[in-house]
Design a protein around this motif. Structure first.
Motif, PDB file in Angstrom:
ATOM      1  N   ILE A  67       0.848  -1.201   0.000  1.00  0.00           N
ATOM      2  CA  ILE A  67       0.000   0.000   0.000  1.00  0.00           C
ATOM      3  C   ILE A  67       0.884   1.252   0.000  1.00  0.00           C
ATOM      4  CG2 ILE A  67      -1.724   1.324   1.297  1.00  0.00           C
ATOM      5  CD1 ILE A  67      -2.758  -1.432   2.399  1.00  0.00           C
ATOM      6  N   LEU A  68       1.875   1.257   0.872  1.00  0.00           N
ATOM      7  CA  LEU A  68       2.744   2.445   0.950  1.00  0.00           C
ATOM      8  C   LEU A  68       3.505   2.653  -0.356  1.00  0.00           C
ATOM      9  CD1 LEU A  68       3.965   2.071   4.651  1.00  0.00           C
ATOM     10  CD2 LEU A  68       2.316   3.728   3.755  1.00  0.00           C
ATOM     11  N   ASP A  69       3.910   1.546  -0.996  1.00  0.00           N
ATOM     12  CA  ASP A  69       4.614   1.652  -2.293  1.00  0.00           C
ATOM     13  C   ASP A  69       3.704   2.214  -3.385  1.00  0.00           C
ATOM     14  OD1 ASP A  69       6.929   0.683  -1.308  1.00  0.00           O
ATOM     15  OD2 ASP A  69       6.723  -1.341  -2.140  1.00  0.00           O
ATOM     16  N   ALA A  70       2.412   1.955  -3.262  1.00  0.00           N
ATOM     17  CA  ALA A  70       1.463   2.379  -4.306  1.00  0.00           C
ATOM     18  C   ALA A  70       1.037   3.844  -4.144  1.00  0.00           C
ATOM     19  CB  ALA A  70       0.226   1.474  -4.271  1.00  0.00           C
ATOM     20  N   LEU A  71       1.444   4.473  -3.041  1.00  0.00           N
ATOM     21  CA  LEU A  71       1.041   5.872  -2.823  1.00  0.00           C
ATOM     22  C   LEU A  71       1.737   6.795  -3.809  1.00  0.00           C
ATOM     23  CD1 LEU A  71       1.203   6.606   1.016  1.00  0.00           C
ATOM     24  CD2 LEU A  71      -0.775   6.910  -0.487  1.00  0.00           C
ATOM     25  N   PRO A  72       0.991   7.738  -4.371  1.00  0.00           N
ATOM     26  CA  PRO A  72       1.661   8.740  -5.217  1.00  0.00           C
ATOM     27  C   PRO A  72       2.710   9.500  -4.393  1.00  0.00           C
ATOM     28  CG  PRO A  72      -0.744   8.923  -5.358  1.00  0.00           C
ATOM     29  CD  PRO A  72      -0.449   7.969  -4.243  1.00  0.00           C
ATOM     30  N   LYS A  73       3.775   9.913  -5.062  1.00  0.00           N
ATOM     31  CA  LYS A  73       4.879  10.622  -4.373  1.00  0.00           C
ATOM     32  C   LYS A  73       4.354  11.861  -3.653  1.00  0.00           C
ATOM     33  CE  LYS A  73       9.151   9.056  -5.849  1.00  0.00           C
ATOM     34  NZ  LYS A  73       8.599   7.813  -6.328  1.00  0.00           N
ATOM     35  N   GLY A  74       4.884  12.072  -2.440  1.00  0.00           N
ATOM     36  CA  GLY A  74       4.555  13.299  -1.718  1.00  0.00           C
ATOM     37  C   GLY A  74       3.268  13.233  -0.907  1.00  0.00           C
ATOM     38  N   ILE A  75       2.533  12.145  -1.027  1.00  0.00           N
ATOM     39  CA  ILE A  75       1.275  12.044  -0.254  1.00  0.00           C
ATOM     40  C   ILE A  75       1.510  11.171   0.970  1.00  0.00           C
ATOM     41  CG2 ILE A  75      -1.103  11.185  -0.262  1.00  0.00           C
ATOM     42  CD1 ILE A  75      -1.537  12.269  -2.844  1.00  0.00           C
ATOM     43  N   THR A  76       1.108  11.675   2.113  1.00  0.00           N
ATOM     44  CA  THR A  76       1.206  10.845   3.306  1.00  0.00           C
ATOM     45  C   THR A  76      -0.172  10.259   3.611  1.00  0.00           C
ATOM     46  OG1 THR A  76       0.912  12.820   4.618  1.00  0.00           O
ATOM     47  CG2 THR A  76       3.160  11.996   4.430  1.00  0.00           C
ATOM     48  N   PHE A  77      -0.158   9.011   3.967  1.00  0.00           N
ATOM     49  CA  PHE A  77      -1.407   8.306   4.255  1.00  0.00           C
ATOM     50  C   PHE A  77      -1.014   7.099   5.095  1.00  0.00           C
ATOM     51  CE2 PHE A  77      -4.037   4.628   3.058  1.00  0.00           C
ATOM     52  CZ  PHE A  77      -5.273   5.075   3.495  1.00  0.00           C
ATOM     53  N   GLU A  78      -1.791   6.826   6.111  1.00  0.00           N
ATOM     54  CA  GLU A  78      -1.432   5.695   6.984  1.00  0.00           C
ATOM     55  C   GLU A  78      -2.440   4.563   6.878  1.00  0.00           C
ATOM     56  OE1 GLU A  78      -1.024   6.632  11.151  1.00  0.00           O
ATOM     57  OE2 GLU A  78      -0.266   4.610  11.570  1.00  0.00           O
ATOM     58  N   PRO A  79      -2.027   3.445   6.281  1.00  0.00           N
ATOM     59  CA  PRO A  79      -2.933   2.296   6.273  1.00  0.00           C
ATOM     60  C   PRO A  79      -2.931   1.616   7.647  1.00  0.00           C
ATOM     61  CG  PRO A  79      -0.908   1.781   5.056  1.00  0.00           C
ATOM     62  CD  PRO A  79      -0.739   3.169   5.623  1.00  0.00           C
ATOM     63  N   LEU A  80      -4.096   1.351   8.157  1.00  0.00           N
ATOM     64  CA  LEU A  80      -4.239   0.671   9.448  1.00  0.00           C
ATOM     65  C   LEU A  80      -4.664  -0.755   9.120  1.00  0.00           C
ATOM     66  CD1 LEU A  80      -6.264   3.555  11.154  1.00  0.00           C
ATOM     67  CD2 LEU A  80      -3.796   3.147  11.306  1.00  0.00           C
TER      68      LEU A  80
END
Ligand code: DOR
Ligand code: ZN
Length: 354
Positions: A67-80
């Motif tokens: 999931i973290l690898d699939a995030l667009p660059k520069g966006i922070t998001f925390e998968p729980l």
């Protein structure tokens, strides 16, 4: 009485929300949908019904990395992360999950209840040692609360789940924190209100639509999800609960992407896709009962409080700026049709973190 100050409200800035029930899928599908969620939400409870499911901490760690690898660059998001409860889950898996720090809950499906639930539990009575462990380490249990008994009418499956299983489970494990996911009936609202350590998530489709919507002028496969939409009185009860300011009820979209060809087919999949425009859909529902002032706590506070996580500090702004929901979105193999595709929405997220 709350003042109807939202009557002429043109913009609304709220604390960044979280999605406490989300299907992110994997691979190319994950890459297609994750940016939508990450644009609106700071965190999301990632459902574990992959194929094969997320069964233990190692699976959850690997899925979290994807999931973290699939995030667009520069966006922070925390998968729980969540674990999928199977007949083979043991207390050791629960203790390891708690110790991991990133696994926040365990998801229960009756085998066969819905999409990718074949590995679900075949007999809830065999799960006692796991529930005991969850209760003692304080790891929440997330329920897909529907029976799979074919003799039970599909519209009654949630109510019967409460009667057959939940009442008993609740009394035998009083300290276990339980979330009735995607509550769809007044029966569930009543149960949640009556029980300690029990909460419920509510989806946008169950707040905005009823079972008649599925058949209005023809069959609408993109409105088919599980638990299925219920009659209008239930929708009204859900809307009342969501806008009541009671912290037992919080946002969980159950956004569940399926390619168009899997929905519009001989035997179509269950799931509505709402990650693109989730908070705007909720805003419409809340505004319909003049309760926009209750949206922030439902979307951004109560879920975090239940999960004992800090509330977010960033904000997003919604503006009254009508726009048309796209008819389809890019998705592997066949496009993805969002909930209420082609229809107008009044609210639009105009400022978010990215
Ligand atoms: O409609 C649904 N779709 N309900 C679920 O419980 C699962 C989900 C999915 O994964 O597609
Ligand atoms: Zn779900």
């Amino acid at each position: 009485m709350d003042a109807p100050y939202n009557f002429l409200m043109e913009s609304l800035t709220i604390t960044q929300p979280d999605d406490w029930h989300l299907h992110l899928r994997d691979g190319e599908a994950l890459k297609a949908v994750l940016p939508h969620t990450a644009r609106q939400f700071a965190r999301a409870i990632a459902m574990p019904n992959l194929q094969p499911p997320v069964r233990n901490v190692a699976d959850a760690a690997a899925y979290r990395d994807r999931i973290l690898d699939a995030l667009p660059k520069g966006i922070t998001f925390e998968p729980l992360m969540t674990l999928y409860l199977t007949d083979n889950t043991g207390p050791k898996d629960i203790i390891a999950a708690k110790e991991s720090g990133f696994v926040k809950a365990v998801k229960y499906y009756h085998a066969g209840a819905t999409t990718n639930s074949d590995s679900g539990v075949t007999d809830i009575r065999k799960c006692d040692s796991v529930f005991e462990a969850m209760e003692s380490v304080d790891l929440p249990l997330l329920l897909h609360g529907e029976v799979t008994d074919r003799r039970v009418d599909i519209f009654d499956r949630e109510k019967v789940f409460i009667e057959r299983y939940l009442v008993n489970l609740r009394s035998r494990f009083p300290q276990l924190r339980i979330v009735m996911e995607h509550a769809t009936t007044s029966d569930t609202i009543e149960f949640v209100l009556s029980a300690d350590n029990t909460a419920a998530t509510i989806t946008p489709q169950h707040l905005l639509l009823n079972r008649t919507s599925i058949f209005q002028g023809g069959l609408h496969p993109h409105l088919y999800c599980l638990p299925i939409l219920k009659r209008e009185t239930h929708r009204e009860a859900l809307l009342e609960a969501a806008t009541s300011g009671n912290p037992k009820f919080f946002l969980g979209t159950d956004s569940a992407p399926h390619a168009r060809n899997r929905k519009e087919s001989f035997c179509g999949c269950a799931g509505c896709y709402s990650a693109l425009h989730a908070i705007e859909l909720y805003a419409e529902a809340f505004e319909s009962v003049n309760a926009l002032d209750k949206l922030e706590a439902f979307a951004s506070f109560y879920g975090a409080d239940f999960y004992q996580l800090p509330r977010n500090t960033d904000t997003i702004t919604l503006t009254k700026q009508p726009w048309i929901i796209p008819k389809e979105l890019p998705f592997p193999d066949s496009p993805l049709v969002p909930l209420r595709a082609g229809e107008e929405l009044d609210w639009k997220v105009t400022e978010a973190r990215a």
